[in-house]
Design an enzyme around this catalytic site. Structure first.
Site, PDB file in Angstrom:
ATOM      1  N   CYS A 221      -5.060  -7.936  -1.165  1.00 15.39           N
ATOM      2  CA  CYS A 221      -5.321  -6.533  -0.857  1.00 15.39           C
ATOM      3  C   CYS A 221      -4.057  -5.750  -1.188  1.00 15.39           C
ATOM      4  O   CYS A 221      -3.181  -6.259  -1.892  1.00 15.39           O
ATOM      5  CB  CYS A 221      -5.781  -6.336   0.592  1.00 15.39           C
ATOM      6  SG  CYS A 221      -4.529  -6.623   1.862  1.00 15.39           S
TER       7      CYS A 221
ATOM      8  N   ASN B 112      -1.220  -6.662   2.219  1.00 17.37           N
ATOM      9  CA  ASN B 112      -1.278  -8.003   2.791  1.00 17.37           C
ATOM     10  C   ASN B 112      -1.014  -8.019   4.292  1.00 17.37           C
ATOM     11  O   ASN B 112      -0.390  -8.925   4.823  1.00 17.37           O
ATOM     12  CB  ASN B 112      -0.327  -8.951   2.056  1.00 17.37           C
ATOM     13  CG  ASN B 112      -0.554 -10.426   2.387  1.00 17.37           C
ATOM     14  OD1 ASN B 112       0.408 -11.179   2.503  1.00 17.37           O
ATOM     15  ND2 ASN B 112      -1.787 -10.847   2.536  1.00 17.37           N
TER      16      ASN B 112
ATOM     17  N   ARG C 139      -6.667  -6.634   5.315  1.00 15.21           N
ATOM     18  CA  ARG C 139      -7.852  -7.284   4.765  1.00 15.21           C
ATOM     19  C   ARG C 139      -7.599  -8.694   4.254  1.00 15.21           C
ATOM     20  O   ARG C 139      -8.346  -9.620   4.596  1.00 15.21           O
ATOM     21  CB  ARG C 139      -8.446  -6.431   3.636  1.00 15.21           C
ATOM     22  CG  ARG C 139      -8.939  -5.076   4.099  1.00 15.21           C
ATOM     23  CD  ARG C 139      -9.317  -4.179   2.949  1.00 15.21           C
ATOM     24  NE  ARG C 139      -8.128  -3.790   2.180  1.00 15.21           N
ATOM     25  CZ  ARG C 139      -8.158  -3.102   1.057  1.00 15.21           C
ATOM     26  NH1 ARG C 139      -9.311  -2.737   0.526  1.00 15.21           N
ATOM     27  NH2 ARG C 139      -7.043  -2.765   0.442  1.00 15.21           N
ATOM     28  N   SER C 140      -6.587  -8.878   3.417  1.00 16.10           N
ATOM     29  CA  SER C 140      -6.399 -10.212   2.821  1.00 16.10           C
ATOM     30  C   SER C 140      -5.960 -11.259   3.843  1.00 16.10           C
ATOM     31  O   SER C 140      -6.447 -12.390   3.786  1.00 16.10           O
ATOM     32  CB  SER C 140      -5.472 -10.169   1.610  1.00 16.10           C
ATOM     33  OG  SER C 140      -4.209  -9.652   1.912  1.00 16.10           O
TER      34      SER C 140
ATOM     35  N   ASP D  48     -10.348  -0.224   3.539  1.00 14.14           N
ATOM     36  CA  ASP D  48      -9.037  -0.570   4.077  1.00 14.14           C
ATOM     37  C   ASP D  48      -8.926  -0.053   5.518  1.00 14.14           C
ATOM     38  O   ASP D  48      -8.821   1.151   5.743  1.00 14.14           O
ATOM     39  CB  ASP D  48      -7.941   0.041   3.207  1.00 14.14           C
ATOM     40  CG  ASP D  48      -6.567  -0.499   3.550  1.00 14.14           C
ATOM     41  OD1 ASP D  48      -6.386  -1.054   4.653  1.00 14.14           O
ATOM     42  OD2 ASP D  48      -5.669  -0.363   2.705  1.00 14.14           O
TER      43      ASP D  48
END
Length: 156
Positions: free
Chosen positions: A8, A11, A14-15, A125
């Site tokens: 993403c 970091n 989302r990721s 996001d």
């Protein structure tokens, strides 16, 4: 070993959520010895920081571990070392393709492309929207479908 990287922007939202969720799903299916999972961001603003408190709250509430996770930036070697690089939105995918150029890379795709029934293409996001629950629901579905795709492709 099959290597999966979630990407993403920073970091922290989302990721890392996808990394933790996917690890949990993979481990629950007894495949932790076959799949390595990591996450990174295309930006460098949050390097070394833990997941956002909103991500931490969702993961804690769902009983999904995230201890030791720290934000890092995507590096060129990631594009060669990971078999599956999963971006959270179109901007991430564009940045990854620019980094990859014509070099051989593994699969680069958007998480929600793996969820054909989704009404949206990009995982929103939550750093900006604040809606971590919505992101969690999208991440879970995308991760389940990603694992099924990997299992089918690699006969595991």
């Amino acid at each position: 070993m099959i290597r999966v990287l979630f990407v993403c922007l920073g970091n922290i939202c989302r990721s890392p959520m996808a990394e933790a969720v996917f690890r949990e799903i993979v481990n629950n299916q007894g495949l932790g010895d076959k799949i390595t999972i990591d996450s990174a961001g295309t930006g460098n603003w949050h390097i070394g920081k833990p997941p956002h408190e909103g991500t931490q709250g969702i993961l804690t509430g769902k009983g999904i571990p995230f201890e030791g996770m720290k934000a890092r930036q995507v590096v060129e070697n990631d594009l060669e070392n990971f078999d599956y690089i999963i971006g959270m939105d179109s901007e991430n995918i564009g940045n990854l393709h620019k980094m990859a150029g014509y070099n051989k890379t593994g699969f680069i795709g958007r998480l929600l492309d793996l969820v054909p029934e989704s009404d949206i293409d990009d995982v929103p996001d939550p750093y900006f929207t604040g809606n971590f629950e919505e992101v969690y629901d999208l991440v879970v579905k995308g991760c389940e479908n990603l694992l099924q795709m990997i299992k089918n492709k690699h006969n595991i």
